[in-house]
Design a protein around this motif. Structure first.
Motif, PDB file in Angstrom:
ATOM      1  N   ASN A  26       0.838  -1.204   0.000  1.00  0.00           N
ATOM      2  CA  ASN A  26       0.000   0.000   0.000  1.00  0.00           C
ATOM      3  C   ASN A  26       0.876   1.259   0.000  1.00  0.00           C
ATOM      4  O   ASN A  26       2.100   1.168   0.145  1.00  0.00           O
ATOM      5  N   PRO A  27       0.286   2.428  -0.168  1.00  0.00           N
ATOM      6  CA  PRO A  27       1.077   3.668  -0.229  1.00  0.00           C
ATOM      7  C   PRO A  27       1.908   3.944   1.026  1.00  0.00           C
ATOM      8  O   PRO A  27       2.889   4.681   0.963  1.00  0.00           O
ATOM      9  N   ASP A  28       1.547   3.355   2.160  1.00  0.00           N
ATOM     10  CA  ASP A  28       2.320   3.521   3.393  1.00  0.00           C
ATOM     11  C   ASP A  28       3.431   2.477   3.519  1.00  0.00           C
ATOM     12  O   ASP A  28       4.035   2.341   4.584  1.00  0.00           O
ATOM     13  N   ALA A  29       3.654   1.723   2.448  1.00  0.00           N
ATOM     14  CA  ALA A  29       4.695   0.679   2.388  1.00  0.00           C
ATOM     15  C   ALA A  29       4.383  -0.531   3.266  1.00  0.00           C
ATOM     16  O   ALA A  29       5.281  -1.274   3.630  1.00  0.00           O
ATOM     17  N   HIS A  30       3.118  -0.748   3.587  1.00  0.00           N
ATOM     18  CA  HIS A  30       2.715  -1.941   4.332  1.00  0.00           C
ATOM     19  C   HIS A  30       2.232  -3.004   3.349  1.00  0.00           C
ATOM     20  O   HIS A  30       1.505  -2.692   2.402  1.00  0.00           O
ATOM     21  N   ALA A  60      -4.134   0.020  -4.056  1.00  0.00           N
ATOM     22  CA  ALA A  60      -2.680  -0.032  -3.949  1.00  0.00           C
ATOM     23  C   ALA A  60      -2.034  -0.352  -5.296  1.00  0.00           C
ATOM     24  O   ALA A  60      -0.996   0.215  -5.647  1.00  0.00           O
ATOM     25  N   ASP A  63      -1.368   2.533  -7.684  1.00  0.00           N
ATOM     26  CA  ASP A  63      -0.170   3.325  -7.394  1.00  0.00           C
ATOM     27  C   ASP A  63       1.124   2.555  -7.648  1.00  0.00           C
ATOM     28  O   ASP A  63       2.132   3.136  -8.017  1.00  0.00           O
TER      29      ASP A  63
END
Length: 142
Positions: A26-30, A60, A63
């Motif tokens: 995801n955009p938060d790198a999770h 996700a 992106d």
């Protein structure tokens, strides 16, 4: 195992395993992991799944299309991790083809084929890792 044996074993595993786990970031790198029914596979190269546009993994993938698919045969304790990219496909002809051929797609997208949230996911493999008894046997670039 030589490269051809690994490719053949991997292709057989994918062909006979109906479910896979899709991994993306995801955009938060999770990491995000979601189970999917495999709708169609062209050997190891292309695998088709379905989803909804509003799901976290679909957002996700918009992106960052880098992703993986993990198939496992629990009885034989073998697995293949496919690494590649996932494209979100909104082509009406492709959606219609899967809609008409899969009762699962019809049930999952109960609002109908014209539902704006109905999308197909096209996974394209770049490389794979093959595992037997939890041990990494081979890493191959396609």
């Amino acid at each position: 195992m030589n490269k051809q044996e690994v490719l053949t074993s991997s292709e057989t595993l994918v062909a006979h395993t109906p479910w896979a786990v899709l991994g993306c970031v995801n955009p938060d790198a999770h990491p995000l992991m979601s189970g999917f029914l495999k709708l169609e596979a062209d050997g190891l190269k292309t695998i088709w799944l379905t989803s909804r546009r509003d799901r976290a993994h679909t957002c996700a993938l918009q992106d960052n299309p880098n992703s993986s698919l993990y198939f496992v045969d629990i009885e034989r304790f073998t697995a293949v991790l496919l690494k590649g990219t996932t494209e979100i496909v909104d082509d009406p002809a492709i959606k219609k083809r899967f809609w008409e051929s899969s009762s699962f797609v019809q049930a999952y997208h109960s609002e109908g084929i014209d539902d704006k949230d109905f999308v197909m996911l096209k996974f394209t493999t770049r490389e794979l890792s093959y595992y037997i008894s939890g041990m990494d046997i081979a890493d191959i670039t396609l």
